[in-house]
Design an enzyme around this catalytic site. Sequence first.
Site, PDB file in Angstrom:
ATOM      1  N   ALA A 121      37.557  44.869  37.360  1.00  0.00           N
ATOM      2  CA  ALA A 121      36.814  44.470  38.568  1.00  0.00           C
ATOM      3  C   ALA A 121      35.194  44.817  38.363  1.00  0.00           C
ATOM      4  CB  ALA A 121      37.163  45.106  39.891  1.00  0.00           C
ATOM      5  N   ALA A 122      34.848  45.153  37.196  1.00  0.00           N
ATOM      6  CA  ALA A 122      33.430  45.416  37.161  1.00  0.00           C
ATOM      7  C   ALA A 122      32.677  44.023  37.236  1.00  0.00           C
ATOM      8  CB  ALA A 122      33.209  46.029  35.643  1.00  0.00           C
ATOM      9  N   GLY A 123      33.098  42.970  36.566  1.00  0.00           N
ATOM     10  CA  GLY A 123      32.694  41.599  36.731  1.00  0.00           C
ATOM     11  C   GLY A 123      32.555  41.130  38.135  1.00  0.00           C
ATOM     12  N   ASP A 124      33.664  41.598  38.901  1.00  0.00           N
ATOM     13  CA  ASP A 124      33.764  41.290  40.545  1.00  0.00           C
ATOM     14  C   ASP A 124      32.672  41.838  41.397  1.00  0.00           C
ATOM     15  OD1 ASP A 124      35.970  39.683  39.872  1.00  0.00           O
ATOM     16  OD2 ASP A 124      37.148  41.228  40.312  1.00  0.00           O
TER      17      ASP A 124
HETATM   18  O1  RIB Z   1      39.144  41.120  38.052  1.00  0.00           O
HETATM   19  C1  RIB Z   1      40.015  42.094  38.209  1.00  0.00           C
HETATM   20  C2  RIB Z   1      41.235  41.463  39.084  1.00  0.00           C
HETATM   21  O2  RIB Z   1      41.600  40.748  38.192  1.00  0.00           O
HETATM   22  C3  RIB Z   1      42.264  42.682  39.519  1.00  0.00           C
HETATM   23  O3  RIB Z   1      42.100  43.154  40.372  1.00  0.00           O
HETATM   24  C4  RIB Z   1      43.413  41.801  39.223  1.00  0.00           C
HETATM   25  O4  RIB Z   1      44.023  41.621  40.497  1.00  0.00           O
HETATM   26  C5  RIB Z   1      43.094  40.693  38.682  1.00  0.00           C
HETATM   27  O5  RIB Z   1      42.992  39.382  39.479  1.00  0.00           O
END
Ligand code: RIB
Length: 311
Positions: A258-261
């Site tokens: 989730a670093a990209g998120d």
């Molecule tokens: O970007 C990370 C996410 O990718 C995780 O939380 C997982 O659910 C996948 O969708």
Amino acid sequence: MLSVRCCDMYKNIRAAVVGSINMDIVLNMEKVPDVGENVLGTNYGYACGGKGANQATGLARLGAQTKMIGKVADDANGRRLLENLKKNGIDFSGVATNGTQTGLAAIIIDGEGRNRIVVYEGANAEIDPDEAADCIDENLDLLLVQFETREEVVIKCVNRAIEKGITTVIDCGPAKNFALEEMQGATIISPNESETKALTGISPDDGDSILKASEILKKRSKAQFVVLKLGERGCSVYDGESLKIMPTYKTNVVDTTAAGDSFTAALALEYKRSGDIFAACDMGNKAGAIAVSRMGADASMPTVEDVEKFR
Ligand code: RIB
């Protein structure tokens, strides 16, 4: 210098995310197994995730008014994920609950914090494109999408947002060659390294390949800015004329999930607030660096105060 209290920086921004909502099962181990090999795990747990929900949490933690548009099932995971959106102050009235099974991601993390992810799409693949697009109206300032829902959903929602003049940010995860030509003129398109390779055939390994890949993405999407997420090298920005590489911040890497998120949420909000793409990339770099220093997906998203302290 900013004249508003840091925690209020984004409070007037009305943002929405159309995307996936997953339960993540996360297993830690020193070394990931080879084919046919058994290894011992060091830890495991469940975490709320999904690229869409993570980005919504990222926006909400930074203080934006945030709405989630997606789908879960009426099962234990779905209920827990909705509860988590609520806990983060996210409006989940755009999340349908009649999916067949809530999305699930199995994530294995090695001793260096690197992940490998397998996603079962479930309800995420059942989002109705028209229902999702109908949630996008003049009351929004900012829309974020990713590629973890059906292509038709992403295309319809992005085009609806562009028609309505809403700032639109496309995060290109997970890696696939998506029909970018079907959604022309978003504000920012932002793939990571593997997503760039999938979309352009080019690995963004050095200055020349970063420029070449950015040119292709600009041509295919006609987005205003191409922002490549380059992992520990930071990110690059291309506006059709010049390319700038913006190094990231050194931190202790615990879990890159989730670093990209986190990066995308911070990038989008700061761009919407300031209109300054370089300030936005810097904010993204900081948020991403904080996220990798923490375990979990949505749990690793920083607040504005965390980012301020990080400076
Ligand atoms: O970007 C990370 C996410 O990718 C995780 O939380 C997982 O659910 C996948 O969708």
